[in-house]
Design a protein around this motif. Structure first.
Motif, PDB file in Angstrom:
ATOM      1  N   GLN A 232       0.680  -0.959  -0.069  1.00  0.00           N
ATOM      2  CA  GLN A 232       0.040   0.024   0.226  1.00  0.00           C
ATOM      3  C   GLN A 232       0.850   1.045   0.569  1.00  0.00           C
ATOM      4  O   GLN A 232       1.713   1.132   0.880  1.00  0.00           O
ATOM      5  CB  GLN A 232      -0.981  -0.069   1.631  1.00  0.00           C
ATOM      6  CG  GLN A 232      -1.476   1.159   0.965  1.00  0.00           C
ATOM      7  CD  GLN A 232      -2.819   0.648   2.154  1.00  0.00           C
ATOM      8  OE1 GLN A 232      -3.241   0.508   3.028  1.00  0.00           O
ATOM      9  NE2 GLN A 232      -3.391   1.743   2.984  1.00  0.00           N
ATOM     10  N   GLY A 233       0.744   2.477  -0.618  1.00  0.00           N
ATOM     11  CA  GLY A 233       1.494   3.069  -1.454  1.00  0.00           C
ATOM     12  C   GLY A 233       1.103   4.176  -0.586  1.00  0.00           C
ATOM     13  O   GLY A 233      -0.101   4.527   0.793  1.00  0.00           O
ATOM     14  N   THR A 234       2.057   5.484  -0.107  1.00  0.00           N
ATOM     15  CA  THR A 234       1.683   6.196   0.827  1.00  0.00           C
ATOM     16  C   THR A 234       0.952   7.778  -0.093  1.00  0.00           C
ATOM     17  O   THR A 234       0.993   8.085  -0.926  1.00  0.00           O
ATOM     18  CB  THR A 234       3.092   6.659   1.906  1.00  0.00           C
ATOM     19  OG1 THR A 234       4.245   7.551   0.550  1.00  0.00           O
ATOM     20  CG2 THR A 234       3.690   5.338   2.338  1.00  0.00           C
ATOM     21  N   ALA A 235       0.945   8.641   0.181  1.00  0.00           N
ATOM     22  CA  ALA A 235       0.215   9.999   0.344  1.00  0.00           C
ATOM     23  C   ALA A 235       1.738  10.610  -0.289  1.00  0.00           C
ATOM     24  O   ALA A 235       1.493  11.570  -1.472  1.00  0.00           O
ATOM     25  CB  ALA A 235       0.085  11.141   1.172  1.00  0.00           C
ATOM     26  N   GLY A 236       2.741  10.256  -0.319  1.00  0.00           N
ATOM     27  CA  GLY A 236       4.455  10.885  -0.885  1.00  0.00           C
ATOM     28  C   GLY A 236       5.491  10.573   0.610  1.00  0.00           C
ATOM     29  O   GLY A 236       6.590  10.915  -0.058  1.00  0.00           O
ATOM     30  N   CYS A 237       5.363   9.428   1.056  1.00  0.00           N
ATOM     31  CA  CYS A 237       6.297   9.192   2.143  1.00  0.00           C
ATOM     32  C   CYS A 237       6.830   8.001   2.289  1.00  0.00           C
ATOM     33  O   CYS A 237       6.628   7.676   1.155  1.00  0.00           O
ATOM     34  CB  CYS A 237       6.000   8.950   2.907  1.00  0.00           C
ATOM     35  SG  CYS A 237       5.546  10.793   3.930  1.00  0.00           S
ATOM     36  N   THR A 238       8.045   7.878   2.427  1.00  0.00           N
ATOM     37  CA  THR A 238       8.689   6.437   2.328  1.00  0.00           C
ATOM     38  C   THR A 238       8.298   5.612   3.326  1.00  0.00           C
ATOM     39  O   THR A 238       8.326   6.184   4.192  1.00  0.00           O
ATOM     40  CB  THR A 238       9.887   6.333   2.535  1.00  0.00           C
ATOM     41  OG1 THR A 238      10.248   7.911   0.936  1.00  0.00           O
ATOM     42  CG2 THR A 238      10.621   5.133   1.688  1.00  0.00           C
ATOM     43  N   ALA A 239       7.684   3.963   3.190  1.00  0.00           N
ATOM     44  CA  ALA A 239       7.435   3.794   4.302  1.00  0.00           C
ATOM     45  C   ALA A 239       8.397   2.076   4.269  1.00  0.00           C
ATOM     46  O   ALA A 239       8.111   2.158   3.803  1.00  0.00           O
ATOM     47  CB  ALA A 239       5.906   3.344   4.503  1.00  0.00           C
ATOM     48  N   LEU A 240       7.728   1.753   5.937  1.00  0.00           N
ATOM     49  CA  LEU A 240       8.287   0.195   6.115  1.00  0.00           C
ATOM     50  C   LEU A 240       7.897  -0.454   7.360  1.00  0.00           C
ATOM     51  O   LEU A 240       7.497   0.746   8.061  1.00  0.00           O
ATOM     52  CB  LEU A 240      10.088   0.361   5.577  1.00  0.00           C
ATOM     53  CG  LEU A 240      10.799   1.288   7.086  1.00  0.00           C
ATOM     54  CD1 LEU A 240      12.220   1.441   7.336  1.00  0.00           C
ATOM     55  CD2 LEU A 240      10.878   3.396   6.585  1.00  0.00           C
ATOM     56  N   SER A 241       7.938  -1.421   7.670  1.00  0.00           N
ATOM     57  CA  SER A 241       7.942  -1.876   8.395  1.00  0.00           C
ATOM     58  C   SER A 241       8.325  -1.333   9.454  1.00  0.00           C
ATOM     59  O   SER A 241       9.348  -0.446  10.483  1.00  0.00           O
ATOM     60  CB  SER A 241       8.275  -3.726   9.005  1.00  0.00           C
ATOM     61  OG  SER A 241       9.467  -3.782   9.406  1.00  0.00           O
ATOM     62  N   GLN A 242       7.861  -1.069  11.413  1.00  0.00           N
ATOM     63  CA  GLN A 242       7.568  -0.436  12.370  1.00  0.00           C
ATOM     64  C   GLN A 242       8.932  -1.413  12.765  1.00  0.00           C
ATOM     65  O   GLN A 242      10.321  -0.466  13.578  1.00  0.00           O
ATOM     66  CB  GLN A 242       6.543  -0.697  13.297  1.00  0.00           C
ATOM     67  CG  GLN A 242       7.409  -0.771  14.689  1.00  0.00           C
ATOM     68  CD  GLN A 242       6.080  -0.469  15.727  1.00  0.00           C
ATOM     69  OE1 GLN A 242       5.059  -0.658  15.484  1.00  0.00           O
ATOM     70  NE2 GLN A 242       6.602   0.072  17.084  1.00  0.00           N
ATOM     71  N   THR A 243       9.220  -2.631  13.018  1.00  0.00           N
ATOM     72  CA  THR A 243      10.575  -3.128  13.295  1.00  0.00           C
ATOM     73  C   THR A 243      11.791  -2.242  13.038  1.00  0.00           C
ATOM     74  O   THR A 243      12.855  -1.904  12.675  1.00  0.00           O
ATOM     75  CB  THR A 243      10.261  -4.579  13.268  1.00  0.00           C
ATOM     76  OG1 THR A 243       9.786  -4.998  14.137  1.00  0.00           O
ATOM     77  CG2 THR A 243      11.811  -5.036  13.752  1.00  0.00           C
ATOM     78  N   GLU A 244      11.674  -2.509  11.143  1.00  0.00           N
ATOM     79  CA  GLU A 244      13.169  -1.808  10.570  1.00  0.00           C
ATOM     80  C   GLU A 244      12.982  -0.986  10.621  1.00  0.00           C
ATOM     81  O   GLU A 244      14.238   0.515  10.660  1.00  0.00           O
ATOM     82  CB  GLU A 244      12.681  -2.514   9.298  1.00  0.00           C
ATOM     83  CG  GLU A 244      11.841  -3.912   8.412  1.00  0.00           C
ATOM     84  CD  GLU A 244      13.667  -4.476   9.042  1.00  0.00           C
ATOM     85  OE1 GLU A 244      15.206  -3.834   8.794  1.00  0.00           O
ATOM     86  OE2 GLU A 244      14.177  -6.195   8.239  1.00  0.00           O
ATOM     87  N   LEU A 245      12.303   0.157  10.526  1.00  0.00           N
ATOM     88  CA  LEU A 245      12.338   1.604  11.243  1.00  0.00           C
ATOM     89  C   LEU A 245      12.412   2.174  12.574  1.00  0.00           C
ATOM     90  O   LEU A 245      14.079   2.691  12.733  1.00  0.00           O
ATOM     91  CB  LEU A 245      10.639   2.570  10.840  1.00  0.00           C
ATOM     92  CG  LEU A 245      10.717   3.830  11.228  1.00  0.00           C
ATOM     93  CD1 LEU A 245      11.907   4.585   9.920  1.00  0.00           C
ATOM     94  CD2 LEU A 245       9.679   4.328  11.156  1.00  0.00           C
ATOM     95  N   GLU A 246      12.633   1.618  13.359  1.00  0.00           N
ATOM     96  CA  GLU A 246      13.070   1.760  14.646  1.00  0.00           C
ATOM     97  C   GLU A 246      14.686   1.106  14.695  1.00  0.00           C
ATOM     98  O   GLU A 246      15.380   1.834  14.921  1.00  0.00           O
ATOM     99  CB  GLU A 246      12.257   0.836  15.605  1.00  0.00           C
ATOM    100  CG  GLU A 246      10.917   1.386  16.638  1.00  0.00           C
ATOM    101  CD  GLU A 246      10.292  -0.247  17.001  1.00  0.00           C
ATOM    102  OE1 GLU A 246      10.903  -0.830  17.075  1.00  0.00           O
ATOM    103  OE2 GLU A 246       9.150   0.675  17.928  1.00  0.00           O
ATOM    104  N   ASN A 247      14.868   0.323  14.157  1.00  0.00           N
ATOM    105  CA  ASN A 247      16.424   0.136  14.126  1.00  0.00           C
ATOM    106  C   ASN A 247      17.176   0.972  13.216  1.00  0.00           C
ATOM    107  O   ASN A 247      18.175   1.395  13.503  1.00  0.00           O
ATOM    108  CB  ASN A 247      16.213  -1.383  13.036  1.00  0.00           C
ATOM    109  CG  ASN A 247      15.764  -2.713  13.894  1.00  0.00           C
ATOM    110  OD1 ASN A 247      16.157  -2.503  15.225  1.00  0.00           O
ATOM    111  ND2 ASN A 247      15.932  -4.219  13.628  1.00  0.00           N
TER     112      ASN A 247
END
Length: 286
Positions: A232-247
């Motif tokens: 599912q794409g975003t409105a214009g951001c870049t997104a990833l899983s919570q675990t990967e983002l926290e790391n």
């Protein structure tokens, strides 16, 4: 007497010619120095050279939503980039990527092709280019454990202004202390799990403020944040899983001047030598 006058005249002529030659030489040196600075020594174009942490996001083409993120680092600016971990699955805007406004100019014909899309407000595209990173943010009153970046607690009054007519356009503001002059904004506390953690991408002068005022309509409120799903794409951001983002957030260090390089893979491969980018790894995504 005439002979002496002729000799004086010859001497003056010779001195004049030498002076002109010296002046032209100095002008040439100055011109070379200035043009060299303009091409490779401006603060903007130095952003890549100064960095020792890099996040590379690539997609298959301008319209792709799914992509990969790879972290790179180097001990000093004189060393080669080396990958940190393996590639991570990410999503970008629901309509793909478009050239944004970052820390490296992209309006050169050798960088941006005539038919490439350009980021505009509300187009559902994530910005392509090279970007600095600003403050991290989240719902918790205390920052993520191990975080080195600045942190903003998203209280209910924190908003990101996406109204191009506002003097606060593309700024994160606290409505309780700023007189609103906007008709549209993103109430960041209401974003659900997406903004439980995130970091500001310095697209279109979000972070640099008056030193680099946002271009009205050039796109606003662009972040790295938690995705809703892998497709599912975003409105214009870049997104990833919570675990990967926290790391990723715990890895970032403001002293290392991290940059985000975000491009379709064909553009990345074309600019890899011009921007001295690391070679993409072939490892499977996780």
């Amino acid at each position: 007497m005439a002979t002496r006058l002729s000799a004086v005249a010859d001497t003056l002529t010779l001195l004049y010619m030498k002076s002109v030659a010296i002046l032209l030489c100095l002008l040439g040196i100055v011109d070379w120095f200035v043009s060299g600075r303009a091409q490779a020594g401006t603060p903007n174009s130095d952003a890549l050279a100064r960095s020792t942490q890099m996040i590379v996001v690539t997609t298959s083409d301008w319209n792709a939503v799914a992509g990969r993120l790879q972290q790179y680092e180097r001990a000093t600016v004189d060393e080669k980039w080396r990958p940190v971990g393996g590639p991570i699955s990410i999503v970008v805007g629901r309509n793909g990527l478009a050239w944004g406004i970052g820390v490296v100019p992209t309006d050169d014909a050798q960088v941006r092709s005539a038919g490439d899309p350009v980021k505009r407000e509300g187009d559902g595209k994530s910005p392509a280019g090279v970007f600095a990173l600003g403050t991290t943010f989240g719902y918790a009153s205390e920052p993520l454990r191990g975080l080195k970046m600045p942190y903003l607690n998203l209280t209910p009054s924190i908003e990101c202004v996406d109204d191009s007519g506002s003097k606060h356009y593309n700024r994160i503001v606290d409505r309780s202390v700023v007189a609103p002059d906007w008709n549209s904004s993103e109430h960041m506390r209401d974003a659900g799990e997406a903004y439980r953690w995130g970091v500001v991408i310095d697209h279109n002068g979000t972070v640099t403020g008056d030193a680099n005022a946002p271009e009205p309509g050039g796109g606003s409120c662009v972040f790295l944040h938690i995705w809703h799903s892998h497709d599912q794409g975003t409105a214009g951001c870049t997104a990833l899983s919570q675990t990967e983002l926290e790391n990723l957030l715990a890895w970032l260090d403001p002293a290392r001047k991290a940059v985000l390089v975000q491009l379709p893979q064909p553009a990345y491969e074309r600019l890899i030598n011009r921007w001295m980018l690391p070679k993409l790894t072939n490892a499977p995504q996780r």
